[in-house]
Design a protein around this motif. Structure first.
Motif, PDB file in Angstrom:
ATOM      1  N   THR A   1       0.864  -1.180   0.000  1.00  0.00           N
ATOM      2  CA  THR A   1       0.000   0.000   0.000  1.00  0.00           C
ATOM      3  C   THR A   1       0.898   1.227   0.000  1.00  0.00           C
ATOM      4  OG1 THR A   1      -1.760  -1.129   1.216  1.00  0.00           O
ATOM      5  CG2 THR A   1      -1.771   1.280   1.255  1.00  0.00           C
ATOM      6  N   ALA A   2       0.735   2.085  -0.998  1.00  0.00           N
ATOM      7  CA  ALA A   2       1.549   3.297  -1.130  1.00  0.00           C
ATOM      8  C   ALA A   2       0.721   4.482  -0.665  1.00  0.00           C
ATOM      9  CB  ALA A   2       1.989   3.480  -2.580  1.00  0.00           C
ATOM     10  N   LEU A   3       1.118   5.065   0.462  1.00  0.00           N
ATOM     11  CA  LEU A   3       0.387   6.182   1.062  1.00  0.00           C
ATOM     12  C   LEU A   3       1.180   7.466   0.902  1.00  0.00           C
ATOM     13  CD1 LEU A   3      -1.932   7.221   3.000  1.00  0.00           C
ATOM     14  CD2 LEU A   3      -0.344   6.736   4.876  1.00  0.00           C
ATOM     15  N   ASP A   4       0.510   8.521   0.429  1.00  0.00           N
ATOM     16  CA  ASP A   4       1.171   9.820   0.323  1.00  0.00           C
ATOM     17  C   ASP A   4       0.122  10.910   0.377  1.00  0.00           C
ATOM     18  OD1 ASP A   4       4.258  10.614  -0.867  1.00  0.00           O
ATOM     19  OD2 ASP A   4       2.747  12.184  -0.844  1.00  0.00           O
TER      20      ASP A   4
ATOM     21  N   SER B   1      -3.701  10.493   1.349  1.00  0.00           N
ATOM     22  CA  SER B   1      -4.239  10.898   2.646  1.00  0.00           C
ATOM     23  C   SER B   1      -3.104  11.341   3.547  1.00  0.00           C
ATOM     24  CB  SER B   1      -4.972   9.719   3.306  1.00  0.00           C
ATOM     25  OG  SER B   1      -5.323  10.011   4.646  1.00  0.00           O
ATOM     26  N   PRO B   2      -3.360  12.293   4.449  1.00  0.00           N
ATOM     27  CA  PRO B   2      -2.393  12.538   5.525  1.00  0.00           C
ATOM     28  C   PRO B   2      -2.325  11.300   6.418  1.00  0.00           C
ATOM     29  CG  PRO B   2      -4.034  14.306   5.375  1.00  0.00           C
ATOM     30  CD  PRO B   2      -4.525  13.181   4.526  1.00  0.00           C
ATOM     31  N   LEU B   3      -1.171  11.036   6.975  1.00  0.00           N
ATOM     32  CA  LEU B   3      -1.016   9.879   7.845  1.00  0.00           C
ATOM     33  C   LEU B   3      -2.000   9.924   9.007  1.00  0.00           C
ATOM     34  CD1 LEU B   3       0.387   7.355   8.938  1.00  0.00           C
ATOM     35  CD2 LEU B   3       2.172   8.849   9.877  1.00  0.00           C
ATOM     36  N   GLU B   4      -2.192  11.104   9.588  1.00  0.00           N
ATOM     37  CA  GLU B   4      -3.048  11.236  10.764  1.00  0.00           C
ATOM     38  C   GLU B   4      -4.499  10.870  10.469  1.00  0.00           C
ATOM     39  OE1 GLU B   4       0.422  14.032  11.098  1.00  0.00           O
ATOM     40  OE2 GLU B   4      -1.015  13.462   9.549  1.00  0.00           O
ATOM     41  N   GLU B   5      -4.923  10.917   9.201  1.00  0.00           N
ATOM     42  CA  GLU B   5      -6.308  10.617   8.840  1.00  0.00           C
ATOM     43  C   GLU B   5      -6.452   9.244   8.187  1.00  0.00           C
ATOM     44  OE1 GLU B   5      -7.762  13.798   6.399  1.00  0.00           O
ATOM     45  OE2 GLU B   5      -7.076  15.364   7.799  1.00  0.00           O
ATOM     46  N   TYR B   6      -5.374   8.516   8.094  1.00  0.00           N
ATOM     47  CA  TYR B   6      -5.380   7.223   7.399  1.00  0.00           C
ATOM     48  C   TYR B   6      -5.853   6.116   8.339  1.00  0.00           C
ATOM     49  CZ  TYR B   6      -3.492   3.128   4.947  1.00  0.00           C
ATOM     50  OH  TYR B   6      -3.328   1.905   4.338  1.00  0.00           O
ATOM     51  N   THR B   7      -6.899   5.403   7.927  1.00  0.00           N
ATOM     52  CA  THR B   7      -7.422   4.275   8.707  1.00  0.00           C
ATOM     53  C   THR B   7      -7.486   3.051   7.787  1.00  0.00           C
ATOM     54  OG1 THR B   7      -9.672   5.029   8.201  1.00  0.00           O
ATOM     55  CG2 THR B   7      -8.736   5.695  10.310  1.00  0.00           C
ATOM     56  N   PRO B   8      -6.429   2.237   7.745  1.00  0.00           N
ATOM     57  CA  PRO B   8      -6.348   1.149   6.780  1.00  0.00           C
ATOM     58  C   PRO B   8      -7.287  -0.013   7.048  1.00  0.00           C
ATOM     59  CG  PRO B   8      -4.482   1.089   8.278  1.00  0.00           C
ATOM     60  CD  PRO B   8      -5.219   2.351   8.572  1.00  0.00           C
ATOM     61  N   GLY B   9      -7.728  -0.197   8.286  1.00  0.00           N
ATOM     62  CA  GLY B   9      -8.575  -1.348   8.568  1.00  0.00           C
ATOM     63  C   GLY B   9      -7.805  -2.656   8.642  1.00  0.00           C
ATOM     64  N   GLU B  10      -6.498  -2.576   8.641  1.00  0.00           N
ATOM     65  CA  GLU B  10      -5.636  -3.752   8.766  1.00  0.00           C
ATOM     66  C   GLU B  10      -4.295  -3.296   9.325  1.00  0.00           C
ATOM     67  OE1 GLU B  10      -4.223  -5.447   5.066  1.00  0.00           O
ATOM     68  OE2 GLU B  10      -4.374  -3.513   4.043  1.00  0.00           O
TER      69      GLU B  10
ATOM     70  N   GLU C   1       3.448   7.993  16.795  1.00  0.00           N
ATOM     71  CA  GLU C   1       2.101   8.011  17.371  1.00  0.00           C
ATOM     72  C   GLU C   1       1.192   6.961  16.736  1.00  0.00           C
ATOM     73  OE1 GLU C   1       0.908  12.017  16.734  1.00  0.00           O
ATOM     74  OE2 GLU C   1       2.378  12.841  18.149  1.00  0.00           O
ATOM     75  N   GLN C   2       1.376   6.676  15.444  1.00  0.00           N
ATOM     76  CA  GLN C   2       0.472   5.798  14.709  1.00  0.00           C
ATOM     77  C   GLN C   2       0.989   4.365  14.568  1.00  0.00           C
ATOM     78  OE1 GLN C   2      -2.490   6.786  13.472  1.00  0.00           O
ATOM     79  NE2 GLN C   2      -2.302   8.951  13.953  1.00  0.00           N
ATOM     80  N   VAL C   3       2.234   4.112  14.927  1.00  0.00           N
ATOM     81  CA  VAL C   3       2.865   2.848  14.546  1.00  0.00           C
ATOM     82  C   VAL C   3       2.153   1.628  15.114  1.00  0.00           C
ATOM     83  CG1 VAL C   3       4.552   2.867  16.444  1.00  0.00           C
ATOM     84  CG2 VAL C   3       5.085   1.671  14.298  1.00  0.00           C
ATOM     85  N   ASP C   4       1.641   1.704  16.337  1.00  0.00           N
ATOM     86  CA  ASP C   4       0.954   0.542  16.904  1.00  0.00           C
ATOM     87  C   ASP C   4      -0.318   0.198  16.138  1.00  0.00           C
ATOM     88  OD1 ASP C   4       2.886   0.183  18.810  1.00  0.00           O
ATOM     89  OD2 ASP C   4       1.757   1.103  20.445  1.00  0.00           O
ATOM     90  N   ALA C   5      -0.959   1.207  15.562  1.00  0.00           N
ATOM     91  CA  ALA C   5      -2.164   0.963  14.770  1.00  0.00           C
ATOM     92  C   ALA C   5      -1.820   0.409  13.392  1.00  0.00           C
ATOM     93  CB  ALA C   5      -2.972   2.248  14.634  1.00  0.00           C
ATOM     94  N   LEU C   6      -0.659   0.751  12.885  1.00  0.00           N
ATOM     95  CA  LEU C   6      -0.281   0.361  11.525  1.00  0.00           C
ATOM     96  C   LEU C   6       0.444  -0.980  11.460  1.00  0.00           C
ATOM     97  CD1 LEU C   6       1.093   3.805  10.249  1.00  0.00           C
ATOM     98  CD2 LEU C   6      -1.141   2.782   9.727  1.00  0.00           C
ATOM     99  N   LEU C   7       1.234  -1.288  12.476  1.00  0.00           N
ATOM    100  CA  LEU C   7       2.152  -2.425  12.413  1.00  0.00           C
ATOM    101  C   LEU C   7       1.611  -3.603  13.223  1.00  0.00           C
ATOM    102  CD1 LEU C   7       4.939  -2.882  11.071  1.00  0.00           C
ATOM    103  CD2 LEU C   7       5.979  -2.304  13.260  1.00  0.00           C
ATOM    104  N   ALA C   8       1.583  -4.768  12.596  1.00  0.00           N
ATOM    105  CA  ALA C   8       1.126  -5.979  13.274  1.00  0.00           C
ATOM    106  C   ALA C   8       2.139  -6.400  14.330  1.00  0.00           C
ATOM    107  CB  ALA C   8       0.932  -7.103  12.253  1.00  0.00           C
TER     108      ALA C   8
END
Length: 240
Positions: free
Chosen positions: A63-66, A94-103, A146-153
């Motif tokens: 997934t390429a986010l920018d 999307s800005p990282l702060e608004e990104y909700t990947p669902g995975e 701040e977001q890494v726990d939500a993003l990384l398994a």
């Protein structure tokens, strides 16, 4: 594998810099993580250089986010130009702060902007977003922490090209406090990109010297270092 990266409009997309390329080099090292079969997030994809490299190395999905809308088309074009399977790529604007990947991802890779912000040279475009960040150049580093726990398994890997201009010890300290282990894959020395800001060189150096005096930046003259860092998330909370 030889890869080809193109940027159709250099006024919209930053061509891969030495800072970004350093992390690609580190991925060839002995201590680099395995990339075969991973589900990866390319955070701040830009031209898609990491997305291309990950897919070429056997990533199952990327997934390429920018935040820059021009990034998606350029990333797709570079994946296709290298003969890689574009169906394994998803692009998100999307800005990282608004990104909700669902995975959650097995691997997150990023080369955050690392130059301090000043109104005198702010341009508010895609190129600027790739180089300059608020909070002394730390805005995106802080957002990643701040977001890494939500993003990384659990058990996943964060790969980061971290500039010495943006307080490397702070990032390591904050992620270690979250239970992550850190490894420095390689350290690269390079020039601060002052030529790109020749008109505002004094303003930028002044801000960097303030950061240096406060212990939040390390550089020598116009030379700084980029650390290719690998952070490993524990498999469970009991490992912290």
């Amino acid at each position: 594998m030889r890869l080809r990266i193109e940027v159709e409009d250099p006024a919209k997309i930053l061509f891969p810099t030495d800072c970004g390329l350093s992390l690609i080099s580190a991925l060839d090292g002995d201590n680099a993580p395995g990339l075969e079969g991973v589900n990866a997030l390319d955070l701040g994809a830009g031209s898609g250089i990491y997305s291309v490299a990950l897919l070429a190395a056997g990533a199952q999905r990327v997934t390429a986010l920018d935040i820059n809308p021009a990034s998606a088309a350029q990333t797709v074009a570079n994946v296709v130009a290298n003969g890689l399977d574009v169906t394994r790529l998803t692009c998100v604007t999307s800005p990282l702060e608004e990104y909700t990947p669902g995975e959650q991802f097995d691997l997150v890779i990023t080369n955050p902007p690392h130059l301090p912000y000043d109104p005198s040279y702010a341009r508010n475009d895609g190129i600027e977003a790739a180089l300059v960040a608020r909070r002394g150049g730390r805005a995106v580093y802080d957002a990643v922490v701040e977001q890494v726990d939500a993003l990384l398994a659990p058990g996943g890997t964060l790969l980061m090209a971290h500039s010495s201009l943006a307080d490397i010890p702070r990032t390591i300290r904050e992620l270690t406090a979250r239970g992550y282990t850190s490894t420095t894959l390689e350290i690269f020395e390079m020039d601060i990109p002052l030529l790109a800001y020749a008109e505002h060189k004094d303003a930028m150096l002044g801000l960097l010297k303030e950061q240096q005096a406060a212990g939040r930046a390390e550089f020598d003259g116009s030379r700084f270092t980029v650390h290719a860092l690998m952070f490993q998330r524990p498999l469970s909370a009991t490992q912290r």
